[in-house]
Design a protein around this motif. Structure first.
Motif, mmCIF file in Angstrom:
data_model
loop_
_atom_site.group_PDB
_atom_site.id
_atom_site.type_symbol
_atom_site.label_atom_id
_atom_site.label_comp_id
_atom_site.label_asym_id
_atom_site.label_seq_id
_atom_site.Cartn_x
_atom_site.Cartn_y
_atom_site.Cartn_z
ATOM 1 N N VAL A 122 35.892 73.740 10.860
ATOM 2 C CA VAL A 122 34.584 74.354 10.619
ATOM 3 C C VAL A 122 34.390 75.551 11.540
ATOM 4 C CG1 VAL A 122 32.080 73.970 10.852
ATOM 5 C CG2 VAL A 122 33.513 72.256 9.726
ATOM 6 N N GLU A 123 34.721 75.396 12.813
ATOM 7 C CA GLU A 123 34.553 76.475 13.796
ATOM 8 C C GLU A 123 35.383 77.707 13.424
ATOM 9 O OE1 GLU A 123 35.701 77.193 18.435
ATOM 10 O OE2 GLU A 123 34.826 75.250 17.910
ATOM 11 N N VAL A 124 36.615 77.491 13.047
ATOM 12 C CA VAL A 124 37.490 78.614 12.663
ATOM 13 C C VAL A 124 36.932 79.320 11.435
ATOM 14 C CG1 VAL A 124 39.763 79.187 11.722
ATOM 15 C CG2 VAL A 124 39.581 77.753 13.757
ATOM 16 N N ASN A 125 36.480 78.546 10.453
ATOM 17 C CA ASN A 125 35.925 79.154 9.239
ATOM 18 C C ASN A 125 34.651 79.926 9.528
ATOM 19 O OD1 ASN A 125 37.932 78.427 7.417
ATOM 20 N ND2 ASN A 125 37.049 76.396 7.124
ATOM 21 N N GLN A 126 33.822 79.446 10.448
ATOM 22 C CA GLN A 126 32.604 80.163 10.824
ATOM 23 C C GLN A 126 32.949 81.468 11.531
ATOM 24 O OE1 GLN A 126 30.466 77.251 13.125
ATOM 25 N NE2 GLN A 126 29.428 76.402 11.335
ATOM 26 N N ASN A 127 33.970 81.440 12.389
ATOM 27 C CA ASN A 127 34.364 82.639 13.129
ATOM 28 C C ASN A 127 35.006 83.685 12.243
ATOM 29 O OD1 ASN A 127 33.394 81.592 15.518
ATOM 30 N ND2 ASN A 127 35.369 80.790 16.170
ATOM 31 N N ASN A 128 35.582 83.259 11.112
ATOM 32 C CA ASN A 128 36.247 84.194 10.202
ATOM 33 C C ASN A 128 35.299 84.769 9.156
ATOM 34 O OD1 ASN A 128 38.696 83.967 11.484
ATOM 35 N ND2 ASN A 128 39.420 82.325 10.177
ATOM 36 N N ASP A 129 34.062 84.309 9.130
ATOM 37 C CA ASP A 129 33.091 84.831 8.164
ATOM 38 C C ASP A 129 32.473 86.125 8.600
ATOM 39 O OD1 ASP A 129 33.560 82.718 6.509
ATOM 40 O OD2 ASP A 129 31.839 81.549 7.175
#
Length: 129
Positions: A122-129
């Motif tokens: 979840v954290e990685v996906n949030q940072n890549n948005d």
């Protein structure tokens, strides 16, 4: 290209560099044909001996992730997109085995480890948005 090494990790520095560069190539962060910084530039960027950087790049060359052209530099391989999903999963598995071993050393149980993986995803996906 982003690299971050942990000198206190049980994983050798060159292996940390190889794993991170593999992941960036497979994820598309480093595209086919992209020139890589020089050994000296990488060495200065992450404060690691240039021989360690050379070792990591040589491994990536042998694994066909990069192409090194003498006098010109290193480039992301044009053939990387031909990896099958099984090959990509095997590469990820290699890194995961190290992480799982580290978690076991720290007495983290399977359930908590699974939750941690989900949180990281979840954290990685949030940072890549």
């Amino acid at each position: 290209m982003r690299l971050q090494v942990n000198p206190h990790s049980s994983t050798p520095l060159y292996a940390q560099i190889v794993e991170q560069m593999r992941n960036q190539i497979l994820s598309g962060s480093l595209l086919a044909g992209t020139p890589l910084p020089s050994v000296r530039e990488i060495s200065e960027m992450i404060e690691v001996n240039s021989l360690t950087i050379q070792k990591a790049l040589k491994i990536l060359e042998v694994e066909k992730f990069i192409v090194i052209r003498r006098g010109v530099g290193a480039f992301v391989s044009e053939n990387i997109v031909s990896l099958s999903i099984e090959q990509k999963l095997e590469l990820i598995k290699t890194g995961l085995v190290n992480v799982v071993n580290h978690a076991k050393e720290l007495s983290i149980d399977k359930e908590r480890f699974g939750i941690l993986i989900e949180e990281c995803w979840v954290e990685v996906n949030q940072n890549n948005d």
